[in-house]
Design a protein around this motif. Structure first.
Motif, PDB file in Angstrom:
ATOM      1  N   GLU A 197       0.828  -1.204   0.000  1.00  6.94           N
ATOM      2  CA  GLU A 197       0.000   0.000   0.000  1.00  6.94           C
ATOM      3  C   GLU A 197       0.861   1.252   0.000  1.00  6.94           C
ATOM      4  OE1 GLU A 197      -3.502   2.047   2.792  1.00  6.94           O
ATOM      5  OE2 GLU A 197      -2.430   0.262   3.451  1.00  6.94           O
ATOM      6  N   GLU A 198       1.951   1.240   0.790  1.00  5.86           N
ATOM      7  CA  GLU A 198       2.828   2.407   0.856  1.00  5.86           C
ATOM      8  C   GLU A 198       3.517   2.657  -0.489  1.00  5.86           C
ATOM      9  OE1 GLU A 198       6.662   4.074   3.458  1.00  5.86           O
ATOM     10  OE2 GLU A 198       5.845   2.056   3.853  1.00  5.86           O
ATOM     11  N   ILE A 199       3.988   1.586  -1.115  1.00  4.02           N
ATOM     12  CA  ILE A 199       4.647   1.730  -2.417  1.00  4.02           C
ATOM     13  C   ILE A 199       3.657   2.255  -3.455  1.00  4.02           C
ATOM     14  CG2 ILE A 199       5.778   0.490  -4.293  1.00  4.02           C
ATOM     15  CD1 ILE A 199       7.527   0.840  -1.804  1.00  4.02           C
ATOM     16  N   ILE A 200       2.455   1.697  -3.474  1.00  3.60           N
ATOM     17  CA  ILE A 200       1.436   2.138  -4.441  1.00  3.60           C
ATOM     18  C   ILE A 200       1.083   3.597  -4.213  1.00  3.60           C
ATOM     19  CG2 ILE A 200      -0.991   1.828  -5.115  1.00  3.60           C
ATOM     20  CD1 ILE A 200      -0.514  -1.223  -4.551  1.00  3.60           C
ATOM     21  N   HIS A 201       0.932   3.996  -2.969  1.00  6.19           N
ATOM     22  CA  HIS A 201       0.606   5.393  -2.669  1.00  6.19           C
ATOM     23  C   HIS A 201       1.719   6.330  -3.122  1.00  6.19           C
ATOM     24  CE1 HIS A 201      -2.698   4.651   0.597  1.00  6.19           C
ATOM     25  NE2 HIS A 201      -2.985   4.113  -0.579  1.00  6.19           N
ATOM     26  N   MET A 202       2.975   5.928  -2.902  1.00  8.45           N
ATOM     27  CA  MET A 202       4.090   6.763  -3.350  1.00  8.45           C
ATOM     28  C   MET A 202       4.128   6.846  -4.870  1.00  8.45           C
ATOM     29  SD  MET A 202       7.335   6.154  -0.790  1.00  8.45           S
ATOM     30  CE  MET A 202       7.368   4.368  -0.889  1.00  8.45           C
ATOM     31  N   LEU A 203       3.915   5.720  -5.537  1.00 10.31           N
ATOM     32  CA  LEU A 203       3.943   5.697  -6.992  1.00 10.31           C
ATOM     33  C   LEU A 203       2.891   6.630  -7.574  1.00 10.31           C
ATOM     34  CD1 LEU A 203       4.985   4.519  -9.663  1.00 10.31           C
ATOM     35  CD2 LEU A 203       3.403   2.590  -9.333  1.00 10.31           C
ATOM     36  N   ILE A 204       1.700   6.619  -7.012  1.00 12.91           N
ATOM     37  CA  ILE A 204       0.628   7.493  -7.483  1.00 12.91           C
ATOM     38  C   ILE A 204       1.042   8.956  -7.375  1.00 12.91           C
ATOM     39  CG2 ILE A 204      -1.706   8.326  -6.937  1.00 12.91           C
ATOM     40  CD1 ILE A 204      -2.299   5.369  -6.034  1.00 12.91           C
ATOM     41  N   GLU A 205       1.565   9.333  -6.226  1.00 10.71           N
ATOM     42  CA  GLU A 205       1.970  10.730  -6.021  1.00 10.71           C
ATOM     43  C   GLU A 205       3.116  11.119  -6.949  1.00 10.71           C
ATOM     44  OE1 GLU A 205       3.571  13.700  -2.451  1.00 10.71           O
ATOM     45  OE2 GLU A 205       2.784  11.697  -1.960  1.00 10.71           O
ATOM     46  N   ASN A 243      -7.305  11.028 -15.523  1.00  7.31           N
ATOM     47  CA  ASN A 243      -7.412   9.933 -14.563  1.00  7.31           C
ATOM     48  C   ASN A 243      -7.397  10.511 -13.157  1.00  7.31           C
ATOM     49  OD1 ASN A 243      -7.026   7.710 -16.608  1.00  7.31           O
ATOM     50  ND2 ASN A 243      -5.047   8.730 -16.810  1.00  7.31           N
ATOM     51  N   ALA A 244      -8.406  10.180 -12.378  1.00 11.43           N
ATOM     52  CA  ALA A 244      -8.455  10.569 -10.968  1.00 11.43           C
ATOM     53  C   ALA A 244      -8.152   9.325 -10.139  1.00 11.43           C
ATOM     54  CB  ALA A 244      -9.824  11.131 -10.616  1.00 11.43           C
ATOM     55  N   ILE A 245      -7.109   9.390  -9.326  1.00 11.39           N
ATOM     56  CA  ILE A 245      -6.666   8.229  -8.548  1.00 11.39           C
ATOM     57  C   ILE A 245      -6.735   8.609  -7.074  1.00 11.39           C
ATOM     58  CG2 ILE A 245      -4.886   6.444  -8.370  1.00 11.39           C
ATOM     59  CD1 ILE A 245      -3.598   7.931 -10.876  1.00 11.39           C
ATOM     60  N   THR A 246      -7.618   7.966  -6.361  1.00 11.54           N
ATOM     61  CA  THR A 246      -7.828   8.288  -4.948  1.00 11.54           C
ATOM     62  C   THR A 246      -7.169   7.242  -4.072  1.00 11.54           C
ATOM     63  OG1 THR A 246      -9.944   9.360  -5.457  1.00 11.54           O
ATOM     64  CG2 THR A 246      -9.555   8.730  -3.165  1.00 11.54           C
ATOM     65  N   ARG A 247      -6.251   7.688  -3.229  1.00 11.13           N
ATOM     66  CA  ARG A 247      -5.579   6.790  -2.290  1.00 11.13           C
ATOM     67  C   ARG A 247      -6.505   6.496  -1.114  1.00 11.13           C
ATOM     68  NH1 ARG A 247       0.435   9.452  -1.688  1.00 11.13           N
ATOM     69  NH2 ARG A 247      -0.749  10.851  -0.302  1.00 11.13           N
ATOM     70  N   LEU A 248      -6.530   5.237  -0.719  1.00 15.17           N
ATOM     71  CA  LEU A 248      -7.424   4.794   0.352  1.00 15.17           C
ATOM     72  C   LEU A 248      -6.619   4.151   1.478  1.00 15.17           C
ATOM     73  CD1 LEU A 248     -10.052   3.054  -1.968  1.00 15.17           C
ATOM     74  CD2 LEU A 248     -10.269   5.339  -0.948  1.00 15.17           C
ATOM     75  N   GLU A 249      -7.187   4.107   2.640  1.00 16.40           N
ATOM     76  CA  GLU A 249      -6.581   3.415   3.775  1.00 16.40           C
ATOM     77  C   GLU A 249      -7.322   2.104   4.001  1.00 16.40           C
ATOM     78  OE1 GLU A 249      -5.718   5.638   7.365  1.00 16.40           O
ATOM     79  OE2 GLU A 249      -6.011   7.522   6.265  1.00 16.40           O
ATOM     80  N   LYS A 250      -6.570   1.010   4.041  1.00 18.50           N
ATOM     81  CA  LYS A 250      -7.199  -0.299   4.215  1.00 18.50           C
ATOM     82  C   LYS A 250      -7.946  -0.400   5.538  1.00 18.50           C
ATOM     83  CE  LYS A 250      -4.264  -3.230   1.327  1.00 18.50           C
ATOM     84  NZ  LYS A 250      -3.370  -4.409   1.309  1.00 18.50           N
ATOM     85  N   SER A 251      -7.493   0.341   6.524  1.00 20.29           N
ATOM     86  CA  SER A 251      -8.105   0.250   7.851  1.00 20.29           C
ATOM     87  C   SER A 251      -9.436   0.975   7.938  1.00 20.29           C
ATOM     88  CB  SER A 251      -7.151   0.824   8.902  1.00 20.29           C
ATOM     89  OG  SER A 251      -6.856   2.189   8.611  1.00 20.29           O
ATOM     90  N   LYS A 252      -9.779   1.725   6.892  1.00 19.55           N
ATOM     91  CA  LYS A 252     -11.021   2.492   6.907  1.00 19.55           C
ATOM     92  C   LYS A 252     -11.979   1.987   5.836  1.00 19.55           C
ATOM     93  CE  LYS A 252      -8.977   6.796   8.675  1.00 19.55           C
ATOM     94  NZ  LYS A 252      -8.799   8.241   8.419  1.00 19.55           N
ATOM     95  N   HIS A 261     -14.665  -3.400  -3.447  1.00 22.11           N
ATOM     96  CA  HIS A 261     -13.358  -2.741  -3.451  1.00 22.11           C
ATOM     97  C   HIS A 261     -12.881  -2.384  -2.037  1.00 22.11           C
ATOM     98  CE1 HIS A 261     -13.389  -2.180  -7.865  1.00 22.11           C
ATOM     99  NE2 HIS A 261     -14.694  -2.018  -7.715  1.00 22.11           N
ATOM    100  N   ALA A 262     -13.390  -3.086  -1.051  1.00 21.36           N
ATOM    101  CA  ALA A 262     -13.112  -2.728   0.347  1.00 21.36           C
ATOM    102  C   ALA A 262     -11.620  -2.736   0.679  1.00 21.36           C
ATOM    103  CB  ALA A 262     -13.860  -3.675   1.279  1.00 21.36           C
ATOM    104  N   ALA A 263     -10.842  -3.617   0.063  1.00 22.91           N
ATOM    105  CA  ALA A 263      -9.427  -3.748   0.419  1.00 22.91           C
ATOM    106  C   ALA A 263      -8.499  -3.019  -0.546  1.00 22.91           C
ATOM    107  CB  ALA A 263      -9.039  -5.224   0.475  1.00 22.91           C
ATOM    108  N   ALA A 264      -9.048  -2.238  -1.460  1.00 24.55           N
ATOM    109  CA  ALA A 264      -8.220  -1.586  -2.474  1.00 24.55           C
ATOM    110  C   ALA A 264      -7.361  -0.480  -1.860  1.00 24.55           C
ATOM    111  CB  ALA A 264      -9.107  -0.997  -3.564  1.00 24.55           C
ATOM    112  N   PRO A 265      -6.067  -0.420  -2.215  1.00 22.98           N
ATOM    113  CA  PRO A 265      -5.226   0.680  -1.718  1.00 22.98           C
ATOM    114  C   PRO A 265      -5.518   2.000  -2.415  1.00 22.98           C
ATOM    115  CG  PRO A 265      -3.968  -0.730  -3.177  1.00 22.98           C
ATOM    116  CD  PRO A 265      -5.308  -1.396  -2.991  1.00 22.98           C
ATOM    117  N   ALA A 266      -6.155   1.929  -3.594  1.00 19.39           N
ATOM    118  CA  ALA A 266      -6.503   3.135  -4.330  1.00 19.39           C
ATOM    119  C   ALA A 266      -7.497   2.764  -5.421  1.00 19.39           C
ATOM    120  CB  ALA A 266      -5.266   3.783  -4.938  1.00 19.39           C
ATOM    121  N   ILE A 267      -8.289   3.743  -5.829  1.00 17.82           N
ATOM    122  CA  ILE A 267      -9.257   3.553  -6.913  1.00 17.82           C
ATOM    123  C   ILE A 267      -8.905   4.532  -8.043  1.00 17.82           C
ATOM    124  CG2 ILE A 267     -11.668   3.819  -7.600  1.00 17.82           C
ATOM    125  CD1 ILE A 267     -12.443   2.927  -4.808  1.00 17.82           C
TER     126      ILE A 267
END
Length: 488
Positions: free
Chosen positions: A342-350, A417-426, A475-481
């Motif tokens: 999740e951290e790597i994916i979030h960094m890649l998106i940014e 493309n709109a890419i929204t980062r999500l938190e798995k815990s939420k 999509h409950a466990a997705a790190p981003a949409i």
């Protein structure tokens, strides 16, 4: 030599190996003072072939950088324990000459008989990666290719009889077969070379350890050695797209400005100039359009910038690449702390939204395999990239690139493309909102991973995309949409 003496030597080497392994896991061993900063100035190349390749590279977005060498055998920080700077830790019971002798002796133990570059290439492709940077030689000087300039190389040890002993050649070919761009990492400093670290003198830091103004013939010998090795890589290893030059302290003195001094690295009084213009010209004779990345040395041979372990605060309008290791170290260190997918994916998106690329660092084990913990993370990253990579590949930054946790990229056809980062815990929210980058009136927003069409409205000056209950469950466990649409 008697059997007793031989057993004593083996016992001492075993004890030392245990000590090094213990030290390699200490928090004080974390890399912190060898991080390459990002130059604040950029000079676009003028060669049309270089510009063309640079544009192709900017389409790829996600690459792998592989650090693999002698340091993998004991599982320690790559090369840096050879360097005598105050941030380096070594076993207290071992003096520096004995440590160097032990380290150089690792050459006789490095025999990665499970090495299979085709598996590496497939793993990287499955993770969604598109280009490779491989360490042909790190600062310790151990060549991972069959150089004629030194016997300190992978092809002159216990692995020499293996059919893939020239590992760089086989790695490049395996990744080339997967349509990766090929990058050769090469360290400009070489701590094994007696023309860089002259045994006559101590080695106080990472720089060459003699005044080359007094001994120009020794430095010229080192320069020729460097030119010859790079020529070997450019001549005998197939098509190479990137020459990635590490060790930014080896540079002309006139490039050491206030910015460079502010980084805090030790700077000698003399110029450690190895004549990059000649290296570049000769390399491009063999490899037309070659990208040259002379890290942190701003000018015509830093074709893209390489902030290390960091992401620029804002969008940049020139080519750059964040270098991020999956663990704390670049090479293989047992029990190294790993970043989560999740951290790597979030960094890649940014990074991509800000106009950059990410190269993710992986360190294979001494037997030639990639560790299980790394494989698990790469598989998870790849699963997300399979459905969402279209929001990143071949894109460029949107004018309005971020609103909160939603980042925007733009396809070459103008779609956003709109890419929204999500938190798995939420739990997923019932809607996603952002300002700016409004979709075309009457159109829907497409979810890239599934093709679902989502409705949206404009409310209180914001775009509001509704996420129905069935969508949120799926999509409950997705790190981003990632969502794509035609902008207004």
């Amino acid at each position: 030599m008697t059997k007793t003496t031989y057993k004593t030597i083996i016992s001492c080497r075993t004890l030392l190996l245990v000590m090094i392994l213990v030290y390699s896991t200490l928090p004080s061993f974390a890399q912190k003072d060898n991080i390459h900063q990002r130059s604040t100035t950029y000079q676009w190349p003028e060669d049309p072939l270089v510009l063309e390749k640079l544009d192709q590279w900017q389409d790829l977005k996600f690459g792998i950088i592989i650090h693999w060498g002698l340091y993998a055998v004991p599982g320690i920080i790559e090369s840096w324990q050879l360097c005598s700077e105050d941030w380096i830790s070594r076993p207290d019971s071992l003096d520096y000459p004995a440590y160097k002798e032990w380290y150089w002796g690792l050459k006789e133990e490095f025999a990665p008989h499970q090495f299979n570059p085709e598996i590496w290439a497939q793993t990287a492709q499955d993770a969604g990666m598109k280009y490779l940077i491989f360490t042909t030689k790190h600062h310790d000087g151990f060549a991972m290719f069959d150089t004629d300039e030194s016997d300190f190389k992978i092809t002159a040890g216990p692995f020499s009889d293996h059919p893939k002993a020239d590992v760089s050649k086989h790695i490049f070919e395996a990744f080339r077969q997967k349509d990766f761009m090929i990058g050769a990492y090469y360290s400009k400093p070489d701590w094994h070379s007696e023309d860089y670290w002259w045994p006559k003198y101590a080695t106080p830091n990472r720089n060459n350890n003699y005044d080359l103004r007094k001994y120009p013939e020794r430095w010229n010998s080192f320069k020729q050695f460097t030119h010859n090795q790079i020529n070997e890589l450019m001549s005998g290893y197939g098509e190479v797209d990137i020459l990635w030059l590490d060790g930014g302290w080896v540079r002309p003195l006139n490039t050491v400005n206030e910015e460079v001094l502010s980084w805090g690295a030790p700077i000698p009084e003399w110029s450690q100039d190895i004549d990059i213009p000649t290296i570049a010209a000769k390399a491009r004779e063999k490899q037309p359009g070659l990208l040259i990345v002379d890290r942190t040395v701003h000018g015509p041979y830093e074709n893209y910038q390489t902030p290390e372990r960091s992401i620029p605060d804002d969008k940049l309008d020139h080519p750059w690449e964040s270098c991020i290791p999956l663990g704390n170290n670049w090479g293989h260190v047992p029990d190294d702390k790993m970043k989560e997918p999740e951290e790597i994916i979030h960094m890649l998106i940014e990074i991509v939204a800000k106009g950059g690329s990410m190269v993710l660092g992986i360190g294979p084990k001494p037997d030639g395999t990639i560790g299980e913990r790394e494989l698990i993370r790469l598989n998870e990253i790849g699963a997300w990239m399979k459905g969402n990579g279209a929001a990143l590949y071949a894109t460029r930054p949107a004018t309005h690139y971020r609103d909160g946790e939603t980042f925007f990229t733009q396809n070459k056809n103008g779609d956003i493309n709109a890419i929204t980062r999500l938190e798995k815990s939420k739990a997923l929210p019932s809607h996603i909102t952002w300002t700016g980058n409004e979709p075309e009136i009457g159109s829907s927003v497409k979810v890239l991973a599934t093709g679902e069409q989502l409705k949206w409205v404009k409310k209180d000056g914001k775009v509001l995309v509704r996420l129905p209950p069935s969508f949120r469950k799926k999509h409950a466990a997705a790190p981003a949409i990632s969502m794509s649409y035609r902008p207004a």
